[in-house]
Design an enzyme around this catalytic site. Structure first.
Site, PDB file in Angstrom:
ATOM      1  N   ALA A  82       0.865  -1.180   0.000  1.00  0.00           N
ATOM      2  CA  ALA A  82       0.000   0.000   0.000  1.00  0.00           C
ATOM      3  C   ALA A  82       0.897   1.223   0.000  1.00  0.00           C
ATOM      4  O   ALA A  82       1.227   1.779   1.048  1.00  0.00           O
ATOM      5  CB  ALA A  82      -0.908  -0.021   1.219  1.00  0.00           C
ATOM      6  N   GLY A  87       1.916   5.087  -1.450  1.00  0.00           N
ATOM      7  CA  GLY A  87       1.305   6.321  -1.966  1.00  0.00           C
ATOM      8  C   GLY A  87      -0.187   6.306  -1.669  1.00  0.00           C
ATOM      9  O   GLY A  87      -0.627   5.917  -0.591  1.00  0.00           O
ATOM     10  N   LYS A  88      -0.964   6.691  -2.680  1.00  0.00           N
ATOM     11  CA  LYS A  88      -2.408   6.820  -2.448  1.00  0.00           C
ATOM     12  C   LYS A  88      -3.121   5.477  -2.274  1.00  0.00           C
ATOM     13  O   LYS A  88      -4.281   5.430  -1.897  1.00  0.00           O
ATOM     14  CB  LYS A  88      -3.034   7.607  -3.596  1.00  0.00           C
ATOM     15  N   TYR A  89      -2.418   4.386  -2.580  1.00  0.00           N
ATOM     16  CA  TYR A  89      -3.047   3.067  -2.425  1.00  0.00           C
ATOM     17  C   TYR A  89      -3.288   2.698  -0.967  1.00  0.00           C
ATOM     18  O   TYR A  89      -3.953   1.709  -0.677  1.00  0.00           O
ATOM     19  CB  TYR A  89      -2.205   1.985  -3.110  1.00  0.00           C
ATOM     20  N   HIS A 113      -6.854 -14.805 -14.773  1.00  0.00           N
ATOM     21  CA  HIS A 113      -7.334 -13.425 -14.885  1.00  0.00           C
ATOM     22  C   HIS A 113      -8.788 -13.419 -15.374  1.00  0.00           C
ATOM     23  O   HIS A 113      -9.123 -14.125 -16.325  1.00  0.00           O
ATOM     24  CB  HIS A 113      -6.426 -12.690 -15.882  1.00  0.00           C
ATOM     25  N   GLY A 167     -10.383 -11.284 -17.006  1.00  0.00           N
ATOM     26  CA  GLY A 167     -10.648 -10.559 -18.253  1.00  0.00           C
ATOM     27  C   GLY A 167     -10.454 -11.354 -19.529  1.00  0.00           C
ATOM     28  O   GLY A 167     -10.892 -10.922 -20.594  1.00  0.00           O
ATOM     29  N   GLU A 177       3.554  -8.781 -13.980  1.00  0.00           N
ATOM     30  CA  GLU A 177       2.506  -9.718 -14.417  1.00  0.00           C
ATOM     31  C   GLU A 177       2.940 -10.452 -15.693  1.00  0.00           C
ATOM     32  O   GLU A 177       2.659 -11.641 -15.856  1.00  0.00           O
ATOM     33  CB  GLU A 177       1.200  -8.961 -14.654  1.00  0.00           C
TER      34      GLU A 177
HETATM   35  C1  UD2 Z   1      -2.571  -5.368 -12.868  1.00  0.00           C
HETATM   36  C2  UD2 Z   1      -2.386  -6.455 -11.820  1.00  0.00           C
HETATM   37  C3  UD2 Z   1      -1.296  -6.022 -10.850  1.00  0.00           C
HETATM   38  C4  UD2 Z   1      -0.015  -5.765 -11.594  1.00  0.00           C
HETATM   39  C5  UD2 Z   1      -0.252  -4.737 -12.688  1.00  0.00           C
HETATM   40  C6  UD2 Z   1       0.962  -4.617 -13.611  1.00  0.00           C
HETATM   41  C7  UD2 Z   1      -4.378  -7.788 -11.225  1.00  0.00           C
HETATM   42  C8  UD2 Z   1      -5.737  -7.720 -10.670  1.00  0.00           C
HETATM   43  N1  UD2 Z   1      -3.667  -6.621 -11.142  1.00  0.00           N
HETATM   44  O1  UD2 Z   1      -3.283  -4.346 -12.190  1.00  0.00           O
HETATM   45  O2  UD2 Z   1      -1.081  -7.009  -9.876  1.00  0.00           O
HETATM   46  O3  UD2 Z   1       0.467  -6.977 -12.126  1.00  0.00           O
HETATM   47  O4  UD2 Z   1      -1.345  -5.075 -13.531  1.00  0.00           O
HETATM   48  O5  UD2 Z   1       1.802  -3.661 -13.167  1.00  0.00           O
HETATM   49  O6  UD2 Z   1      -3.943  -8.804 -11.687  1.00  0.00           O
HETATM   50  N2  UD2 Z   1       0.687  -0.235  -5.817  1.00  0.00           N
HETATM   51  C9  UD2 Z   1       0.820   0.679  -4.774  1.00  0.00           C
HETATM   52  N3  UD2 Z   1       0.945   2.011  -5.088  1.00  0.00           N
HETATM   53  C10 UD2 Z   1       0.945   2.481  -6.364  1.00  0.00           C
HETATM   54  C11 UD2 Z   1       0.814   1.551  -7.421  1.00  0.00           C
HETATM   55  C12 UD2 Z   1       0.680   0.201  -7.107  1.00  0.00           C
HETATM   56  O7  UD2 Z   1       0.820   0.310  -3.599  1.00  0.00           O
HETATM   57  O8  UD2 Z   1       1.049   3.707  -6.560  1.00  0.00           O
HETATM   58  C13 UD2 Z   1       0.581  -1.680  -5.480  1.00  0.00           C
HETATM   59  C14 UD2 Z   1      -0.788  -2.006  -4.906  1.00  0.00           C
HETATM   60  O9  UD2 Z   1      -0.659  -3.084  -3.994  1.00  0.00           O
HETATM   61  C15 UD2 Z   1      -1.562  -2.436  -6.141  1.00  0.00           C
HETATM   62  C16 UD2 Z   1      -0.475  -3.171  -6.934  1.00  0.00           C
HETATM   63  O10 UD2 Z   1       0.732  -2.454  -6.674  1.00  0.00           O
HETATM   64  O11 UD2 Z   1      -2.661  -3.268  -5.789  1.00  0.00           O
HETATM   65  C17 UD2 Z   1      -0.705  -3.279  -8.440  1.00  0.00           C
HETATM   66  O12 UD2 Z   1      -0.910  -2.022  -9.005  1.00  0.00           O
HETATM   67  P1  UD2 Z   1      -2.275  -1.661  -9.744  1.00  0.00           P
HETATM   68  O13 UD2 Z   1      -3.409  -2.164  -8.937  1.00  0.00           O
HETATM   69  O14 UD2 Z   1      -2.299  -0.220 -10.096  1.00  0.00           O
HETATM   70  O15 UD2 Z   1      -2.139  -2.499 -11.041  1.00  0.00           O
HETATM   71  P2  UD2 Z   1      -3.285  -2.810 -12.126  1.00  0.00           P
HETATM   72  O16 UD2 Z   1      -4.609  -2.410 -11.613  1.00  0.00           O
HETATM   73  O17 UD2 Z   1      -2.869  -2.279 -13.442  1.00  0.00           O
END
Ligand code: UD2
Length: 301
Positions: A70, A72-74, A181, A183, A251
């Site tokens: 978690a 930044g803003k996450y 996945h 999707g 991923e």
């Molecule tokens: C997909 C994948 C993710 C990752 C990404 C490729 C799924 C559901 N999600 O989602 O796991 O493989 O593609 O990069 O398969 N995070 C932070 N702060 C940030 C950005 C990310 O804490 O500013 C962490 C956080 O735990 C988040 C994870 O990294 O859940 C993955 O980032 P995402 O959710 O933005 O990635 P997303 O939605 O593109």
């Protein structure tokens, strides 16, 4: 399922003998495939008996770790993640949740049940979300080497922008566990968003690949997840030295890894749905699902 319920179940199992429906090899779900061509189970609701599985793993006295980042803003997603994990993730088992964050003081105080522990670790922030996401592999590798080695049996690595809605338990345990996945599972593999540039170490050639797996949830026994994290980290870093970043960062590397090292258990999209998608009929239960988020607002770049 709360602890009292687990105690009652254990009483049933130990004192009265375990009761569950007679298994069949000719009747079962016919709308989904529950085994891969390499004979790994694909876990769908209706293909397992939770009480039976829990009784097997209770005897083994296992500990399960979960990692979640978690940064930044996450951080805003963490409270719901942790609270719903208390309700649904390995209830009745010993669980250690490792939170990695750049804001340890902002980690919400969530009441953990007996036998469950929250461990908070500091990690730096980054200007690029791609790096935050991809650097998880390195941190997971180090966590296993330095902390978990003799302490934990299984580990799951999960995205924070998600909530649990239903049981995620012992049915998910295996040596190397991947989640399909939500999707792409009805698509031809030519449509999977694998890394398609041969120069990348995440490359998957046309005509290759089994399924498209999520980066947001994977797991297994420590040794297997360590091997996965170490390999994906190295390949990601070696690519970076040559100026290449795979299409979906870690991923993409995970998908390449799972093509070469077949998972011993595959979790259906019940184990990582997405809230913006309507539920498909074969998905009887959504266990864990990504929340709807505004990428432009929460990402650093
Ligand atoms: C997909 C994948 C993710 C990752 C990404 C490729 C799924 C559901 N999600 O989602 O796991 O493989 O593609 O990069 O398969 N995070 C932070 N702060 C940030 C950005 C990310 O804490 O500013 C962490 C956080 O735990 C988040 C994870 O990294 O859940 C993955 O980032 P995402 O959710 O933005 O990635 P997303 O939605 O593109």
């Amino acid at each position: 399922m709360n602890l009292k319920f687990v105690a009652v179940l254990l009483f049933l199992v130990v004192v009265l003998g375990l009761k569950y429906p007679q298994p069949s090899i000719t009747h079962g779900r016919t709308d989904v495939v529950s085994v891969t061509p390499w004979l790994a189970p694909v876990v769908w609701e209706g293909t397992f008996y939770p009480v039976l599985l829990d009784s097997i793993y209770q005897k083994r006295n296992i500990t399960v770790a979960a990692t979640v980042f978690a940064v930044g803003k996450y951080i805003r997603f963490l409270k719901d993640f942790l609270e719903t994990a208390e309700q649904h993730f390995f209830v009745g088992f010993r669980v250690k949740v490792y939170v990695f964050t750049d804001q340890p003081n902002e980690v919400p105080k969530v009441k953990m049940a007996a036998g469950r522990e929250l461990v908070v670790r500091s990690v730096p922030n980054s200007k690029r979300w791609q790096e935050i996401s991809a650097r998880r592999m390195e941190i997971i590798q180090t966590l296993i080497e330095e902390t978990l080695k003799n302490d934990v049996d299984y580990i799951f690595c999960l995205d924070v922008d998600s909530k649990f809605h239903s049981r995620w338990g012992t049915e998910s345990l295996g040596e190397l566990v991947a989640v399909i996945h939500p999707g792409y599972y009805k698509d031809d593999r030519s449509k999977f968003p694998y890394e398609r540039r041969p120069a990348s170490r995440a490359y998957v050639a046309p005509g290759e690949g089994d399924f498209y797996y999520c980066g947001g949830a994977f797991g297994g026994v420590l040794a297997e997840v360590h091997q996965l994290a170490q390999t994906c980290r190295k390949n990601f870093e070696d690519d970076a030295k040559e100026g290449i970043e795979a299409a979906w960062q870690e991923e993409s590397h995970l998908n390449r890894y799972m093509w070469l090292n077949k998972p011993s258990k595959v979790l259906s999209p019940e184990y990582l749905w997405q809230d913006f998608k309507a539920r498909n009929s074969e998905v009887r239960v959504i266990r864990f699902s990504g929340v709807i988020k505004n990428y432009n607002e929460i990402r650093p770049n």
